[in-house]
Structure formats: structure tokens, C-alpha cells
Write a protein that holds these residues in place. Structure first.
Motif, PDB file in Angstrom:
ATOM      1  N   GLY A 126       0.802  -1.210   0.000  1.00  0.00           N
ATOM      2  CA  GLY A 126       0.000   0.000   0.000  1.00  0.00           C
ATOM      3  C   GLY A 126       0.836   1.262   0.000  1.00  0.00           C
ATOM      4  N   GLN A 127       0.169   2.357  -0.204  1.00  0.00           N
ATOM      5  CA  GLN A 127       0.809   3.661  -0.297  1.00  0.00           C
ATOM      6  C   GLN A 127       0.256   4.539   0.818  1.00  0.00           C
ATOM      7  N   PRO A 128       1.118   5.362   1.412  1.00  0.00           N
ATOM      8  CA  PRO A 128       0.620   6.228   2.485  1.00  0.00           C
ATOM      9  C   PRO A 128      -0.141   7.427   1.930  1.00  0.00           C
ATOM     10  N   ALA A 217      -9.008   6.588   2.340  1.00  0.00           N
ATOM     11  CA  ALA A 217      -7.566   6.659   2.039  1.00  0.00           C
ATOM     12  C   ALA A 217      -6.715   7.136   3.232  1.00  0.00           C
ATOM     13  N   ILE A 219      -7.274   6.849   6.361  1.00  0.00           N
ATOM     14  CA  ILE A 219      -7.367   5.972   7.535  1.00  0.00           C
ATOM     15  C   ILE A 219      -6.617   4.670   7.297  1.00  0.00           C
ATOM     16  N   TYR A 220      -6.871   4.044   6.157  1.00  0.00           N
ATOM     17  CA  TYR A 220      -6.231   2.774   5.835  1.00  0.00           C
ATOM     18  C   TYR A 220      -5.116   3.040   4.839  1.00  0.00           C
ATOM     19  N   GLN A 221      -4.287   2.050   4.617  1.00  0.00           N
ATOM     20  CA  GLN A 221      -3.316   2.157   3.547  1.00  0.00           C
ATOM     21  C   GLN A 221      -4.064   2.135   2.219  1.00  0.00           C
TER      22      GLN A 221
ATOM     23  N   ASP B  44       4.883  -8.533  -0.501  1.00  0.00           N
ATOM     24  CA  ASP B  44       5.956  -7.558  -0.689  1.00  0.00           C
ATOM     25  C   ASP B  44       7.201  -7.906   0.112  1.00  0.00           C
ATOM     26  N   SER B 207      -8.519  -4.516   8.806  1.00  0.00           N
ATOM     27  CA  SER B 207      -8.185  -3.189   8.285  1.00  0.00           C
ATOM     28  C   SER B 207      -8.378  -2.115   9.349  1.00  0.00           C
ATOM     29  N   VAL B 234       1.254  -2.415   9.531  1.00  0.00           N
ATOM     30  CA  VAL B 234       1.221  -1.106   8.879  1.00  0.00           C
ATOM     31  C   VAL B 234      -0.050  -0.348   9.261  1.00  0.00           C
ATOM     32  N   ASN B 235      -1.194  -1.018   9.158  1.00  0.00           N
ATOM     33  CA  ASN B 235      -2.451  -0.357   9.510  1.00  0.00           C
ATOM     34  C   ASN B 235      -2.486   0.035  10.988  1.00  0.00           C
ATOM     35  N   LYS B 238      -0.225   3.086  11.622  1.00  0.00           N
ATOM     36  CA  LYS B 238      -0.814   4.283  11.030  1.00  0.00           C
ATOM     37  C   LYS B 238      -1.965   4.805  11.899  1.00  0.00           C
ATOM     38  N   GLN B 239      -2.804   3.878  12.344  1.00  0.00           N
ATOM     39  CA  GLN B 239      -3.965   4.300  13.115  1.00  0.00           C
ATOM     40  C   GLN B 239      -3.580   4.695  14.545  1.00  0.00           C
ATOM     41  N   GLU B 242      -2.861   8.217  14.298  1.00  0.00           N
ATOM     42  CA  GLU B 242      -4.102   8.973  14.168  1.00  0.00           C
ATOM     43  C   GLU B 242      -4.752   9.210  15.536  1.00  0.00           C
ATOM     44  N   ALA B 264       6.012   1.519   3.194  1.00  0.00           N
ATOM     45  CA  ALA B 264       4.581   1.721   2.968  1.00  0.00           C
ATOM     46  C   ALA B 264       4.006   2.772   3.917  1.00  0.00           C
ATOM     47  N   LEU B 265       4.507   2.791   5.138  1.00  0.00           N
ATOM     48  CA  LEU B 265       3.988   3.750   6.119  1.00  0.00           C
ATOM     49  C   LEU B 265       4.431   5.182   5.830  1.00  0.00           C
ATOM     50  N   GLY B 266       5.637   5.298   5.285  1.00  0.00           N
ATOM     51  CA  GLY B 266       6.236   6.623   5.169  1.00  0.00           C
ATOM     52  C   GLY B 266       6.877   6.980   6.501  1.00  0.00           C
TER      53      GLY B 266
END
Lengths: 295, 402
Positions: A126-128, A217, A219-221, B44, B207, B234-235, B238-239, B242, B264-266
Motif C-alpha cells: 500500500g501507499q501512504p 484513504a 485511515i487505511y493504507q 511484498d 483493516s 502497517v495499519n 498508522k492508526q 491517528e 509503505a507507512l512513510g
């Protein structure tokens, strides 16, 4: 402190609110499916893939054109809608006379192709996609920290869902649409271009999926697999709500989001099957779904 | 009758002398099957990249060992143990496959371990982390190469403990791998004197993590340990950003992270994360050179799993060459006897339980300001020496260790 079944009320409220956020996504996606099934009698299996395309369009716009979230919120659904109209005109429209199964197979194949193409190009990790600056941060509600963006998702999807319901059930255009489903020949005789209306309806239904993709977009990858994860649940929502029932899709979407949220507190391992258990029970008791009509 | 027999024997001898070197190689080909997730959430970090790494190892031998050509075949196990098992069985029974490599997803790897043990085939595990694979479920033919849950748990658990973070909450993927990772970390944390305040199990491929993160936030833990991998991690990371979890003072520990996850996270979301790694492309000239070659073929830098596949396949081929046969018992003995020396493992050695001992690294993700460009992601905080990085084979519970 009062607690309910060993869970403090703060946690419970928090989970209910999170459930509502997930429910908003379910509602938005199942709404598009319900519109398409209700008006076109097509079981649109490409819905999840088009949701993913919506998110990717947002990402592509940001990465290659410098167009941010708010622009994407307008452009991505239009792009996905146009893609949908093109698919409807060139392929789906040839299958209306045949059994539902053919539409299902076609859209399922399209979903696989779309996902495969994106996977090939962008990989699965996925892409950030960043949260837009205006919606960063969050509010402390006392019982939980609510990120501003999630609050926005609830508001946006409720507005869109009830707007769509109003347009179809309460306006003249909606009346034409519903009439065209009942008796296309007669409606055409009144001078209404039914094929164009059908294409636009399909375009609108998938544009809703594209819009949900843009909302998802940050919230999720942004990942080629994001649609597959969701589409099965969304189908369950539509089946529980009653195929083609718009109000049913909205109410069931939000309700199942809440139920799933509760399951994540009490028995998290079951959180991805609770929706299907409900589906099985509803199908046993009321085969047409909670809001559906027997045909 | 006797003349016929004699003629037959003569013919056989002739055939034997005609191709002397490969006489000991079954069906005259060394076939290596790379079995992994090629389309799901682990595609990946393993996927085609692992196959590329295996091919790179074979190419270094000119695609030929002990006079027999080396062939690489690939298959997708879709993260399902039953598909992995039936593919492995098909490869071994009818496909002439001598070695199975990679197999991320511990559930799939445990299934394949059973088959390769019965059928006497070498199994080079780079992807799976369950410690049972070199513990209670070990096999004379199974080699766990790159990492394992113990190494991940010990490295990260100790580092965080040293920073004074003692109370843990786990967010765990609900299958063999996640459970094993949680168990190993729990043991490590408790042995250091820390406590576990709670845990929650989520289905593979979730997710939305907000609910689980909220429970973790409410638990009062110092550290939220993510006992999951790939897209799930990753999810979750990221969350967590948030929901302001790290800003509020709790630390996030990715118990198994790969460079592709960070990519993927950046860096914006991933900065500051600390975790244990088996490999980083930017460590020395050898790793940089190999990774550059890999990137030219794969379009991205290698993960530790992919680099580990290269190292394991290379070591296997070296052992075949030394043993002059592909007989699993002899090759396995040679693999244990020879030191592992390549760009991935310096002075590595294979223990009796099949665990390959090599240095591990404690990595911290750079901030966007520190990073000089794509893939410049890690600061290597410290090197964890091989002998403390992995579990003592005597404690692994593997019956092969005496």
C-alpha cells in the motif's frame, strides 16, 4: 465506577463510536450496491475494486498532480463514475436480458482484473496518504480521543446516505428511476431515455464507492487489497438489509458497524464473523432481508 | 540371463562414468521450490523478491552444482496451511523438488515442516517466525534461517526495558505466528521483571485497528506490542498515530517489522519505531552491493526475508557441492558443519536444532529530516551478537539437541 459486564462505560462508548465510524463505511458502500441492485438488478461485485480505485485515484492525484484531499473528494468519484459508465455502456448493458448470474460473473471478473492490475503496478503493502491538514488532531471527548478526521467521516457519510435516500424516495427524478425499474417500456413511452438513466444510475452507484475510497484513504493504507477486505462484509450488509432496499442498506450498515464494535470488546476473535452469523439468522427468519420486499 | 545382467551392469557403469559428478544427484537436477505468499499481505516482504534472491544465489554457482543444473520453481500458498501442504507434497512426490525455501506464515511452514521431515527434503525457512519450527517441531532437514519470534521478542523487549518501559499490552494476530510471538515476548518481559497488563487478538488481515488500539490505550500500559506482521502492522501503526497514542506517552513496539512496512507507512508515521531486524541493506559494502543488484531486478531494496532466502539457498548449494550429493541426510550434516559466510551472515553457524545463528540488529526508524532519500530508513542502534540474539538450542525443546 459502574461497569457493564466488566467493561467500563468509557470503553464501551468509545467502541460504540468506533463501530459507528466503520458502520458509516459499510453504509456508504452498501448504499451504492443497493442503488445498483434496486435500479438495475445487477449484483455489482466490482464495487470493492471501484472503492479501491477511488482511493488510488486520490493517491495518484496527490502524488503526480499535486491535487490534495478536497480536490480528490470531487475528482475521484467523477473519475470512478465515468469508469463505471464506460463499463456499463460497453459490457454490462449487454447482460440485462440474461440471468443475474452473468452480471455477477462479469463484475467479479472485472474486480479481479482491476485488483490484479493495481497489485502488479503498486505491490500489496500500500501507499501512504496523509490526513488533510484541516482535519488533523482530535477532540478529547472525556471517554475517548476522537480524531477529527473520523468525526468528519461520520458526518460526511450520514449526509450522503440520507441525501441519496431522499433523492430516490422523495424527488421526481427518483420517481422516474423507480418507475423505470418497474416498467421500463412504459416509462420510455412517456419520453424518458431509460438506457441513459440506467447508465447514470450505475455511474452514480459506483461513484459512491469511489467517494468511500477517498474517505478511507487517510485511515487505511491505499492498497490494492483494501476492497477485497471490505466487499464481502458489505454484501452481507446488503443481504441483511434486503437486496435493493436503500433505507435498509443505510440502517443495517450503521447497525452492523455498532454490533461489530461491541464484538471487538467482548470477543475480538469473532469480530470478523459476527456479521455473517447475523446474516445466517436473518436469512433463516426473513429471507428477503430486514427491509426487503418479497418478490 | 546372466549375460543380460552383465550387460546391464556394464551399461550402468558406463552411464555412471559418462556423467560422474551428477551421479549422486537425484534425477540429475537440483530443484529448489520457493513457496510463499505471492499475492496477499506478505507478498511484498517475501513474494517474487524471494524467488529473485534464490535465483541470484544459484547464478553465483553458474546455475550448476556438483555437475547438476540448479532450477528454481515458485508457487503461491496464499497464506493457507492446506494449500502450502498440498503444494509441498505435489512438488516432492511428482515435481522432483529437492528443497523448499522461504514459506512465510508460520502455520503454512509448520505444515510443510511435517512433510519435508517425512519425505526427507531440505526445508530452508526464511519467512516463518514460530520458534516451534526449531523447537518442539524441529526437523533434521529443517533450517530456520533469518529470524524467529524469540529473537524479535528478546531484542525489542530488552531494549524497551532498558528505557524503563515495563508494562506491556499486546495486539496480536490470531494465528500460530502471532500467538507464538506474544508468548515469546511475554516470557522475555516477565523474566526481566516487567508485567503484561492485557492483550487482544485480532483476525489476520484486519483493516480497522482503532477498537483494539483504544483498548490498549485504556490499559495503562507503557508499551503496546504489535504481535502481527505485514499489512496488519502497517495499519495498526498508522492508526495509532491517528489516535495520538504515541503523543500521549505510550510506546509502540512493532515486534516484527520489515523495511517494506516502513516504506509503505512513510517516515512521517513510522519515525521513532524501534524493532529487531536481521538485515539492513545499508550496513557495509557487501550488503550495499548485493542490494543494488537485487534492486535492479526487483525494483526495491530487499527485506531480511529475501536476503535470508539468498543466504540459505547459497549455503545449501555450498553444502551440496561439498557433499557431492543431494542426499538430504548428507547435505543437512554438511550444512551444520560448514560455517555460513556471506553478505547476510558473517560467521554464522547452524545449530543442531536447525537454527542458524547470526548477528541481529536493533533498528530505529529515522525521522524524515534524518533520511537522505528513498530506502534510507534505519539507524542501527546496536548489534545483538549471535549467541544472545537467539534461544539456546538446549532450551528450545527440540528433540535433536542432546
Amino acid at each position: 465506577m459502574v461497569s457493564l459486564l466488566g467493561i467500563p462505560p468509557q470503553v464501551l462508548f468509545g467502541q460504540l463510536l468506533l463501530g459507528l465510524i466503520n458502520g458509516s463505511f459499510y453504509a456508504l458502500l452498501s448504499l451504492g450496491l443497493a442503488v445498483i441492485f434496486g435500479m438495475l438488478n445487477v449484483i455489482n461485485f466490482a464495487h470493492g475494486a471501484l472503492y479501491m480505485v477511488g482511493a488510488f485515484v486520490a493517491w495518484l492525484l496527490l502524488t503526480y498532480a499535486g491535487i490534495g484531499y478536497w480536490g480528490a473528494l470531487v475528482v475521484a468519484p467523477i473519475v470512478v463514475g465515468l469508469l463505471g459508465i464506460a463499463l456499463e455502456k460497453t459490457m454490462l448493458s449487454r447482460l440485462y436480458k440474461l440471468d443475474h448470474l452473468y452480471g455477477l460473473l462479469l463484475t467479479f471478473g472485472l474486480a479481479l482484473i482491476l485488483e490484479g492490475a493495481f497489485r502488479h503496478q503498486y505491490g500489496v503493502s500500500g501507499q501512504p496518504y496523509p490526513i488533510p491538514a484541516a482535519l488533523q488532531g482530535g477532540q478529547n471527548l472525556g471517554f475517548m480521543f476522537l480524531p477529527n478526521y473520523r468525526g468528519w467521516v461520520i458526518v460526511a457519510s450520514l449526509v450522503i446516505c440520507f441525501g441519496t435516500w431522499f433523492a430516490i424516495e422523495r424527488t421526481k427524478l427518483g420517481a422516474y428511476l423507480r418507475a423505470a425499474t418497474e416498467n421500463p417500456t412504459l416509462v420510455q413511452a412517456f419520453g424518458i431515455n431509460v438506457p441513459v438513466m440506467v447508465s447514470l444510475t450505475y455511474g452514480f452507484g459506483v461513484a459512491l464507492a469511489g467517494l468511500a475510497g477517498v474517505l478511507a484513504a487517510p485511515i487505511y493504507q491505499v492498497s490494492p487489497l483494501m476492497g477485497t477486505n471490505l466487499i464481502i462484509i458489505v454484501f452481507a450488509v446488503v443481504v441483511i438489509g434486503g437486496m435493493g432496499s436503500i433505507l435498509g442498506a443505510i440502517v443495517t450498515g450503521l447497525g452492523l458497524g455498532l454490533l461489530e464494535g461491541l464484538t471487538k470488546v467482548f470477543y475480538p476473535e469473532a469480530s470478523n464473523i459476527v456479521v455473517f452469523v447475523v446474516m445466517a439468522i436473518v436469512l433463516l427468519i426473513k429471507p428477503a432481508g430486514l427491509f426487503g420486499r418479497e418478490r | 540371463m546372466r549375460t543380460l545382467l552383465l550387460a546391464g551392469t556394464a551399461l550402468l557403469t558406463l552411464a555412471g562414468t559418462a556423467i560422474p559428478a551428477s551421479a549422486q544427484v537425484s534425477d540429475n537436477v537440483i530443484r529448489i521450490g520457493v513457496l510463499n505468499d505471492r499475492s496477499g499481505i506478505y507478498a511484498d516482504l517475501a513474494g517474487e523478491g524471494s524467488a529473485i534472491a534464490a535465483r541470484m544465489a544459484a547464478e553465483e554457482f553458474g546455475n550448476k552444482v556438483a555437475g547438476a543444473p540448479v532450477e528454481i520453481v515458485v508457487a503461491d500458498h496464499q497464506n493457507k496451511a492446506d494449500i502450502a501442504a498440498s503444494k509441498a507434497r505435489e512438488w516432492v512426490d511428482t515435481g522432483g523438488v529437492d528443497v523448499i525455501a522461504d514459506v512465510p506464515n508460520s502455520a503454512a511452514a509448520l505444515a510443510v515442516q511435517g512433510i519435508t521431515k517425512d519425505k526427507k527434503r531440505i526445508f530452508l525457512m526464511s519467512g516463518p517466525g514460530a520458534t516451534a519450527l526449531s523447537g518442539a517441531q524441529c526437523s533434521p532437514y529443517g533450517f530456520q534461517w533469518t529470524y524467529d519470534n524469540y529473537a524479535m521478542a528478546a531484542g525489542t523487549g530488552r531494549a524497551l526495558y532498558e528505557q524503563g518501559k515495563k508494562k506491556w499490552f499486546f495486539v496480536t494476530a490470531d494465528y500460530a505466528f502471532g500467538q507464538s510471538l506474544e508468548e515469546e515476548t511475554t516470557k522475555m518481559v516477565k523474566s526481566l521483571g516487567g508485567t503484561i497488563v492485557g492483550s487482544v487478538r485480532h483476525p489476520l488481515g484486519t483493516s480497522d485497528f482503532s477498537s483494539f488500539l483504544l483498548q490498549a490505550q485504556g490499559s495503562g500500559a507503557d508499551v503496546i506490542g504489535l504481535a502481527n506482521a505485514g499489512g496488519d502492522t502497517v495499519n495498526a501503526v498508522k492508526q495509532a498515530a491517528e489516535f495520538g497514542i504515541t503523543q500521549a506517552g505510550q510506546s509502540l513496539a512493532g515486534l516484527l517489522m520489515f523495511i517494506t512496512d516502513v516504506h509503505a507507512l512513510g517516515l512521517q508515521s513510522a519515525q521513532g519505531l524501534m524493532f529487531t531486524e536481521g538485515f539492513y541493506w545499508d550496513m557495509d559494502d557487501q550488503t550495499r552491493e548485493w542490494s543494488k543488484k537485487f534492486e535492479a531486478k526487483a525494483g526495491k531494496k530487499p527485506t531480511m526475508v529475501q536476503a535470508g532466502v539468498y543466504s540459505a539457498v547459497k549455503h545449501y548449494l555450498k553444502a551440496v557441492e561439498a557433499a557431492k550429493t543431494d542426499d538430504a541426510d548428507k547435505v543437512a550434516a554438511k550444512m551444520r558443519e560448514l560455517p555460513v559466510e556471506d553478505m547476510f551472515a558473517k560467521k554464522g553457524k547452524v545449530a543442531a536444532n536447525g537454527r542458524m545463528f547470526h548477528d541481529m540488529y536493533l533498528a530505529q526508524v529515522k525521522t524524515p529530516a534524518e533520511s537522505k532519500g528513498a530506502w534510507d530508513y534505519y539507524k542501527i542502534v546496536k548489534t545483538i551478537p549471535a549467541d544472545t540474539a537467539f534461544m539456546d538450542p538446549k532450551q528450545s525443546g527440540c528433540p535433536l539437541v542432546k
